[in-house]
Design an enzyme around this catalytic site. Structure first.
Site, short mmCIF file in Angstrom:
data_model
loop_
_atom_site.label_atom_id
_atom_site.label_comp_id
_atom_site.label_asym_id
_atom_site.label_seq_id
_atom_site.Cartn_x
_atom_site.Cartn_y
_atom_site.Cartn_z
N ARG A 22 24.04 38.00 -8.09
CA ARG A 22 23.58 36.62 -7.90
C ARG A 22 22.19 36.51 -8.50
NH1 ARG A 22 23.39 37.59 -1.40
NH2 ARG A 22 21.72 39.14 -1.38
N HIS A 38 -2.53 12.05 12.30
CA HIS A 38 -3.85 12.03 11.65
C HIS A 38 -4.26 13.43 11.21
CE1 HIS A 38 -8.31 12.19 11.65
NE2 HIS A 38 -8.20 11.01 11.07
N SER A 44 2.06 -0.40 -5.54
CA SER A 44 2.03 0.96 -5.03
C SER A 44 2.77 0.96 -3.70
CB SER A 44 0.59 1.45 -4.84
OG SER A 44 0.59 2.79 -4.39
N TYR A 84 4.82 6.60 -11.55
CA TYR A 84 4.01 7.74 -11.14
C TYR A 84 4.18 7.98 -9.66
CZ TYR A 84 0.63 4.50 -9.09
OH TYR A 84 0.03 3.53 -8.32
N ARG A 119 33.98 39.43 3.48
CA ARG A 119 32.58 39.01 3.38
C ARG A 119 32.47 37.50 3.22
NH1 ARG A 119 29.22 43.46 1.25
NH2 ARG A 119 30.52 45.25 0.75
N GLY A 141 22.11 37.96 4.38
CA GLY A 141 22.02 38.47 5.74
C GLY A 141 22.26 37.46 6.83
N GLU A 195 4.46 -2.19 1.45
CA GLU A 195 4.68 -1.34 2.63
C GLU A 195 5.27 -2.11 3.80
OE1 GLU A 195 0.81 0.21 3.73
OE2 GLU A 195 -0.15 -1.59 2.91
N LYS A 229 29.18 34.12 -4.21
CA LYS A 229 29.67 35.50 -4.33
C LYS A 229 31.02 35.53 -5.05
CE LYS A 229 28.73 38.18 -0.99
NZ LYS A 229 28.64 38.76 0.38
N CYS A 253 2.24 6.05 -3.11
CA CYS A 253 1.07 6.79 -2.62
C CYS A 253 1.26 7.29 -1.20
CB CYS A 253 -0.19 5.92 -2.71
SG CYS A 253 -0.17 4.45 -1.68
N MET A 281 25.08 35.55 7.38
CA MET A 281 26.45 35.47 7.90
C MET A 281 27.07 36.87 7.99
SD MET A 281 27.74 31.91 6.16
CE MET A 281 27.14 32.32 4.53
#
Length: 921
Positions: A364, A480, A804, A891, A106, A115, A785, A36, A871, A117
């Site tokens: 804004r 799961h 991976s 990737y 403000r 809205g 992993e 602001k 993955c 604060m």
């Protein structure tokens, strides 16, 4: 140089602009004086009519809070000097008995938190200065209306007095006078209300807790404007940590450490009669992106009246037709255009018109829906205002969920019965069912259902596929139920602990209510919010638009452009031809994870069970032959669906007991058989089977006989799977297709494990190639992993064509967490206490990221042609995708329904890490 805590903005009555920029750009300044304050300074800089004021920095807020709400030395003096300077610029003083200066106080954080604060208006009024306001304006009603508003707002915001007490007093006064609207109250009525409000203040403010407002032992509304200002600033700083602000930041991933600025600004009044007004507007439609001025205004009102809904607003298009407001309306239209030309974006605006003169109170970048974000980004690009890269950066990837899943109709009215974790986005409505079988039965009869379980297991897969949505009382966002639901694109709410499920009785009680759901009752779930609702909520299914398709095509061009940095791919996790085709339709460039264990469920479960439990070689071989046939058919479908694209097939990963019946359930069956008096031979067979089932149980199966260890202990399983992959590949090649499978070995911990399994894989491939006469080149890689694999990647990489990163297990082992247990047990507590900044199963943890970095660097050290991807669940998370690009991955792979999100996030990650969006010349 001493730290600067206060920055001025705007011009005084002499027209001289005294703005002190907090940064070279708005983006730099917002981290200091908030969004602001930065935008107020920017509007003043470009010559727009901005009431002057000053901003107290976000860093001051943080220091104040960290010091136990205590001011650092010299800060109050700096604020006082800024106040005096503002009074000098305006030729007025706060509290002046003849011509008082009034200000608003403000909040203004670096990120927009509308809205969330607090705000205080009309500060500077007291029992004396209100008469000066009457003298200056000649409007007694306006002055007393302003004072009563100030007392009401100050009491509520600064002192915490219940706001309903004031609303009740207003309603009593209107009833007494026989009027319906606030605007029908007279000056004398408002004067009386002001006195009533001050009495409410005196009764409800604790004088011992607030000695600064105590007079003769009793609380009294403060008359000193300097005290009013200090207390208001402290209250706005304090509102940074109010409950709604904390929740908003959590939902929007905004750090609690940023703090808010405070903006002290000269008041302008929209409630000075019929030539005054106030409003909120957008330069384009934030709901659908239509290029039109959009918003509302109220004549003779202050700003809070517009958002409070006290009076019916008027559309912004009508502003130019209101007598006395025509010129201000035309000027506002011109400012809309000027702001868009300056910011090159759709802007949100707050304005006030005081006796015909327009003032800009805030601007804004406007919040917008996903549909609007796409439309507006493409409009600005087409208008030549921004580049394609800038357009791609304008759409938040998380917003695309709105366009990919059914949602509750926003017009629907409903009451939330209970809440759980928002595990998989989208909404669903259907009958309550408690078993997979019943879900399938409902689906066969075209009856939508919600599968309600304590937690799901692989056995529930057919029911999960059949159901419209999944609701569990246990488990977290990587349980799961959550993982499978996201993969299928099914709405899912997990961990709704208020649900006390009795599956045998086919009912569920909801703690804290008298509601008991029975099978067949209709419920609605919202996987985007975690809400559970009794009854049917209307659904809307957003349509994929041409704008979405276009913006994703632009994102793909950026990801694949080597001149803009490393090419960054997006693949999908898919286990069947249907999901593979869906992934392809959503733009996946390949399959990054085909979990073959999911192919052994349903009717095939009996085949794998017969292999595991067989005690004769012949029986095992027969089962393997059956598995070879169905697996070959599986891969034929997968490779055909993804023809010409990579499909990474992960060899069997879970422990074998997951494919077997629960021994405790079988023990109950045995007891019933004994009660029925079955023969000794039958009972012996049952006891032998129970013993076999027990023999496969492990104390910690996730760290036991699974992954590559399974293939080494049972090499015939690996041989069968590789033969199926190679045979399907050869068959399709003969038919003119271009299958591109790659084989991934799970849970590698040592280089020796990979050497052993790779040798076996290559032997089987060579054998199939010789048998079929088809030359086969099938890359072999592994999952990283286990932490040991990451730190020894320089050894493992010598025998891997690709890595991976399986970040689900890497996170579990890196933290020592069991993901199915900790998310409901203590992760929420850790997040609240800031022990963890984010849930590490949702967003890549920086510590785990270091393991990934070691793995990537070690892999490239061993093999400069190695391809590295991810993955795990975090492969579809935009924040994690940014980290993965920076870590050097080639990737990411995610569930099919998150592929569009990942395509956009991957392009944005590449742009951010390569100098930001290229702008038009």
């Amino acid at each position: 140089m001493a730290e600067k805590h206060v920055y001025r903005f705007g011009a005084g009555i002499d027209g001289v602009n005294a703005t002190e920029p907090a940064g070279e750009t708005v983006d730099q300044a917002k981290w200091i004086v908030g969004g602001k304050g930065a935008n107020l300074a920017e509007m003043a800089k470009i010559g727009l009519p901005v009431p002057p004021g000053f901003s107290i920095t976000c860093q001051t807020c943080v220091a104040y809070a960290n010091a136990g709400n205590t001011w650092a030395d010299g800060v109050l003096d700096e604020i006082d000097a800024a106040r005096e300077n503002l009074e000098e610029r305006m030729g007025k003083k706060l509290g002046d008995p003849k011509d008082p200066l009034l200000v608003s106080v403000r909040s203004g954080a670096p990120f927009s938190m509308p809205g969330m604060m607090d705000t205080v208006l009309n500060l500077g009024l007291n029992d004396v200065s209100v008469n000066g306001l009457i003298e200056q304006t000649g409007n007694e009603r306006f002055a007393w209306d302003s004072y009563r508003r100030f007392v009401q707002m100050f009491s509520n915001v600064v002192m915490g007095v219940d706001g309903d007490l004031f609303e009740d007093a207003i309603n009593e006064k209107k009833a007494e006078k026989g009027v319906k609207l606030d605007t029908e109250l007279t000056a004398e009525d408002l004067k009386d209300l002001t006195q009533t409000f001050k009495q409410i203040f005196a009764v409800n403010v604790d004088s011992q807790a607030h000695p600064e407002v105590t007079v003769d032992g009793c609380a009294a509304f403060p008359q000193d404007p300097k005290l009013q200002l200090r207390l208001a600033i402290e209250a706005v700083f304090g509102s940074w940590m109010n409950e709604r602000a904390i929740i908003y930041r959590k939902q929007n991933k905004i750090s609690d450490d940023l703090g808010t600025a405070v903006n002290v600004q000269v008041m302008v009044f929209g409630n000075k009669g019929e030539t005054s007004a106030t409003g909120v507007a957008f330069t384009r439609n934030p709901a659908d992106g239509t290029k039109e001025f959009y918003g509302d205004f109220l004549v003779n009102a202050q700003g809070e009246d517009v958002v409070a809904g006290i009076r019916n607003t008027e559309p912004i298009a009508d502003l130019k037709t209101v007598p006395g407001l025509e010129e201000a309306g035309k000027q506002l239209d011109e400012i809309f255009v000027k702001l868009e030309e300056h910011y090159h974006d759709m802007m949100d605006i707050e304005f006030t018109i005081e006796q015909g003169k327009l003032w800009m109170l805030q601007t804004r970048v406007g919040k917008r829906t996903a549909m609007a974000a796409l439309a507006i980004a493409m409009q600005f690009e087409a208008e030549g205002a921004i580049s394609r890269e800038e357009a791609v950066m304008r759409v938040a990837p998380e917003q695309l969920d709105q366009l990919l899943h059914p949602q509750f109709d926003p017009k629907a009215d409903f009451k939330v019965l209970t809440k759980g974790m928002n595990a998989s986005p989208g909404a669903a409505v259907g009958k309550v069912v408690f078993s997979a079988e019943e879900a399938v039965h409902c689906a066969n009869k075209d009856q939508p259902c919600i599968l309600v379980r304590w937690e799901t297991t692989p056995d529930d897969l057919k029911g999960m596929v059949a159901a419209e949505g999944i609701l569990t009382s246990h488990g977290g966002k990587t349980s799961h139920a959550a993982v499978i639901a996201r993969g299928m694109g099914a709405p899912c709410v997990c961990g709704a602990e208020a649900l006390k499920i009795d599956a045998k009785a086919k009912e569920v009680a909801v703690s804290g209510t008298d509601v008991v759901l029975h099978e067949g009752d209709i419920i609605s779930i919202n996987g985007t919010t975690g809400d559970v609702i009794l009854g049917a909520v209307p659904l809307v299914r957003p349509e994929l638009t041409g704008d979405l398709e276009t913006i994703l095509e632009w994102a793909d061009e950026i990801r694949r452009d080597a001149s803009r940095g490393r090419i960054f791919g997006v693949r999908a996790n898919a286990d069947n031809p249907e999901d593979a085709q869906l992934s392809r339709d959503f733009g996946a460039e390949g399959i990054g994870l085909d979990r073959t264990e999911h192919m052994f469920l349903g009717d095939r479960k009996e085949i794998i069970q017969s292999f595991i439990l067989a005690d004769r070689t012949g029986a095992k071989q027969q089962a393997l032959g059956q598995l070879l046939k169905v697996q070959t058919d599986d891969f034929l479908g997968m490779f055909k669906a993804m023809d010409g694209k990579t499909v990474i097939v992960r060899l069997l990963d879970p422990p074998l007991h997951e494919f077997l019946d629960n021994p405790r359930d079988y023990a109950v069956e045995l007891a019933h058989a004994e009660d029925r008096g079955e023969s000794d031979i039958q009972l012996k067979a049952r006891r032998d089977l129970l013993a076999r089932l027990d023999s496969f149980q492990e104390c910690n199966p996730m760290l036991g006989l699974r992954g590559c260890r399974l293939g080494i202990v049972y090499p015939e399983l690996t041989e069968m799977q590789v033969r199926a992959i190679a045979s399907a590949t050869a068959h399709l090649k003969k038919r003119g297709f271009d299958p591109k499978p790659e084989i991934m070995v799970p849970l590698i911990g040592t280089v020796e494990e990979l050497k052993v399994v790779r040798e076996q894989i290559e032997g089987v491939i060579a054998g199939v190639s010789e048998q079929t006469g088809v030359e086969l080149h099938i890359p072999v890689g592994c999952m990283i992993e286990i932490p040991r694999a990451a730190v020894t990647a320089d050894e493992i990489g010598k025998y891997a064509d690709f890595f991976s990163f399986g970040t689900n297990d890497l996170t579990q082992m890196g933290f020592g967490y069991s993901r199915d247990d900790v998310e409901s047990a203590f992760i929420p507590l850790y997040l609240n206490k800031k022990i963890l900044k984010t849930n590490p199963f949702e967003t890549l943890d920086p510590g785990i990221a270091k393991l990934v970095k070691l793995g990537v660097e070690g892999g490239h050290q061993a093999n400069d042609k190695i391809v590295c991807g991810v993955c795990g669940e975090t492969g579809g998370d935009p924040d994690s995708i940014q980290m993965y690009y920076d870590l050097g991955l080639d990737y990411v792979s995610c569930s099919p329904y998150r592929v569009p999100i990942a395509r956009l996030a991957a392009a944005q990650a590449k742009i951010k890490s390569n100098g930001g969006a290229q702008k038009l010349a």
